[in-house]
Design a protein around this motif. Structure first.
Motif, PDB file in Angstrom:
ATOM      1  N   GLU A 155       0.841  -1.191   0.000  1.00 25.04           N
ATOM      2  CA  GLU A 155       0.000   0.000   0.000  1.00 25.04           C
ATOM      3  C   GLU A 155       0.876   1.241   0.000  1.00 25.04           C
ATOM      4  O   GLU A 155       1.861   1.320   0.732  1.00 25.04           O
ATOM      5  CB  GLU A 155      -0.885  -0.001   1.254  1.00 25.04           C
ATOM      6  N   ILE A 156       0.531   2.196  -0.850  1.00 25.81           N
ATOM      7  CA  ILE A 156       1.228   3.472  -0.887  1.00 25.81           C
ATOM      8  C   ILE A 156       0.205   4.554  -0.608  1.00 25.81           C
ATOM      9  O   ILE A 156      -0.792   4.670  -1.315  1.00 25.81           O
ATOM     10  CB  ILE A 156       1.907   3.708  -2.246  1.00 25.81           C
ATOM     11  N   GLN A 157       0.446   5.323   0.442  1.00 21.80           N
ATOM     12  CA  GLN A 157      -0.461   6.413   0.804  1.00 21.80           C
ATOM     13  C   GLN A 157       0.185   7.742   0.444  1.00 21.80           C
ATOM     14  O   GLN A 157       1.377   7.930   0.636  1.00 21.80           O
ATOM     15  CB  GLN A 157      -0.784   6.367   2.294  1.00 21.80           C
ATOM     16  N   ASN A 158      -0.606   8.632  -0.097  1.00 20.12           N
ATOM     17  CA  ASN A 158      -0.150   9.966  -0.494  1.00 20.12           C
ATOM     18  C   ASN A 158       0.968   9.881  -1.535  1.00 20.12           C
ATOM     19  O   ASN A 158       2.004  10.519  -1.407  1.00 20.12           O
ATOM     20  CB  ASN A 158       0.329  10.768   0.720  1.00 20.12           C
TER      21      ASN A 158
ATOM     22  N   GLU B  71       4.948  10.633   1.804  1.00 21.31           N
ATOM     23  CA  GLU B  71       4.495   9.351   1.274  1.00 21.31           C
ATOM     24  C   GLU B  71       4.803   8.225   2.266  1.00 21.31           C
ATOM     25  O   GLU B  71       5.885   8.157   2.835  1.00 21.31           O
ATOM     26  CB  GLU B  71       5.203   9.088  -0.055  1.00 21.31           C
ATOM     27  N   THR B  72       3.845   7.329   2.465  1.00 22.40           N
ATOM     28  CA  THR B  72       4.000   6.187   3.366  1.00 22.40           C
ATOM     29  C   THR B  72       3.787   4.908   2.571  1.00 22.40           C
ATOM     30  O   THR B  72       2.803   4.775   1.851  1.00 22.40           O
ATOM     31  CB  THR B  72       2.962   6.247   4.511  1.00 22.40           C
ATOM     32  N   ILE B  73       4.711   3.979   2.714  1.00 18.11           N
ATOM     33  CA  ILE B  73       4.610   2.695   2.020  1.00 18.11           C
ATOM     34  C   ILE B  73       4.510   1.586   3.055  1.00 18.11           C
ATOM     35  O   ILE B  73       5.296   1.533   3.996  1.00 18.11           O
ATOM     36  CB  ILE B  73       5.836   2.456   1.115  1.00 18.11           C
ATOM     37  N   GLN B  74       3.526   0.702   2.879  1.00 15.56           N
ATOM     38  CA  GLN B  74       3.355  -0.462   3.746  1.00 15.56           C
ATOM     39  C   GLN B  74       3.942  -1.678   3.027  1.00 15.56           C
ATOM     40  O   GLN B  74       3.789  -1.821   1.814  1.00 15.56           O
ATOM     41  CB  GLN B  74       1.876  -0.704   4.028  1.00 15.56           C
ATOM     42  N   TYR B  75       4.594  -2.560   3.776  1.00 19.70           N
ATOM     43  CA  TYR B  75       5.210  -3.753   3.204  1.00 19.70           C
ATOM     44  C   TYR B  75       4.655  -5.006   3.863  1.00 19.70           C
ATOM     45  O   TYR B  75       4.209  -4.979   5.004  1.00 19.70           O
ATOM     46  CB  TYR B  75       6.730  -3.726   3.412  1.00 19.70           C
ATOM     47  N   ALA B  76       4.726  -6.113   3.136  1.00 15.75           N
ATOM     48  CA  ALA B  76       4.318  -7.415   3.667  1.00 15.75           C
ATOM     49  C   ALA B  76       5.235  -8.485   3.072  1.00 15.75           C
ATOM     50  O   ALA B  76       5.735  -8.342   1.958  1.00 15.75           O
ATOM     51  CB  ALA B  76       2.868  -7.714   3.303  1.00 15.75           C
ATOM     52  N   ASN B  77       5.448  -9.548   3.851  1.00 15.83           N
ATOM     53  CA  ASN B  77       6.228 -10.682   3.354  1.00 15.83           C
ATOM     54  C   ASN B  77       5.312 -11.644   2.629  1.00 15.83           C
ATOM     55  O   ASN B  77       4.220 -11.962   3.113  1.00 15.83           O
ATOM     56  CB  ASN B  77       6.904 -11.426   4.508  1.00 15.83           C
TER      57      ASN B  77
END
Length: 100
Positions: A50-53, A59-65
C-alpha cells in the motif's frame, strides 16, 4: 538447462529437501552444493502492499512478506531426476530474481 522456482516453509525445510534431492550440506564451507545445479537462496520476499499519499513529501509505504522461503535453481544436467521437489515448485508470472 532448466530453471526451477521453489518455495519452502522455512530455511530448515529447504535444507532438508535439497539434501534429500542430492545436494551436499557443507555448512562450514558455505552451505549447500550440487555439481550440476546452481542455487540462489532468496529467502523471504517483501513487497509493497500500500502506498499512501503517492508523490507527496510524506508518502508512506506499507510492506508485507510473501509466504514461504524462496530459492531458485538452475539445473545444467537435464537428466537429473528432481521429482521430489515438484511439491515445492511455484510458477511466478514475474519472478523476484532470475538467472542472467
Amino acid at each position: 538447462m532448466r530453471d526451477l522456482y521453489l518455495r519452502f516453509n522455512d530455511a530448515d525445510e529447504m535444507r532438508t529437501q535439497l539434501t534429500a534431492a542430492g545436494f551436499v550440506d557443507d555448512e562450514g564451507q558455505g552451505g549447500l552444493y550440487h555439481p550440476d545445479i546452481s542455487l540462489d537462496v532468496i529467502g523471504a520476499i517483501t513487497v509493497a502492499t500500500e502506498i499512501q499519499n503517492a508523490g507527496e513529501e510524506n508518502e508512506t509505504i506499507q510492506y508485507a512478506n510473501l509466504p514461504g522461503f524462496h530459492v531458485n535453481l538452475r539445473v545444467t544436467d537435464d537428466s537429473l531426476e528432481l521429482a521430489s521437489l515438484d511439491a515445492f515448485a511455484v510458477f511466478p508470472d514475474s519472478p523476484y530474481r532470475v538467472w542472467a
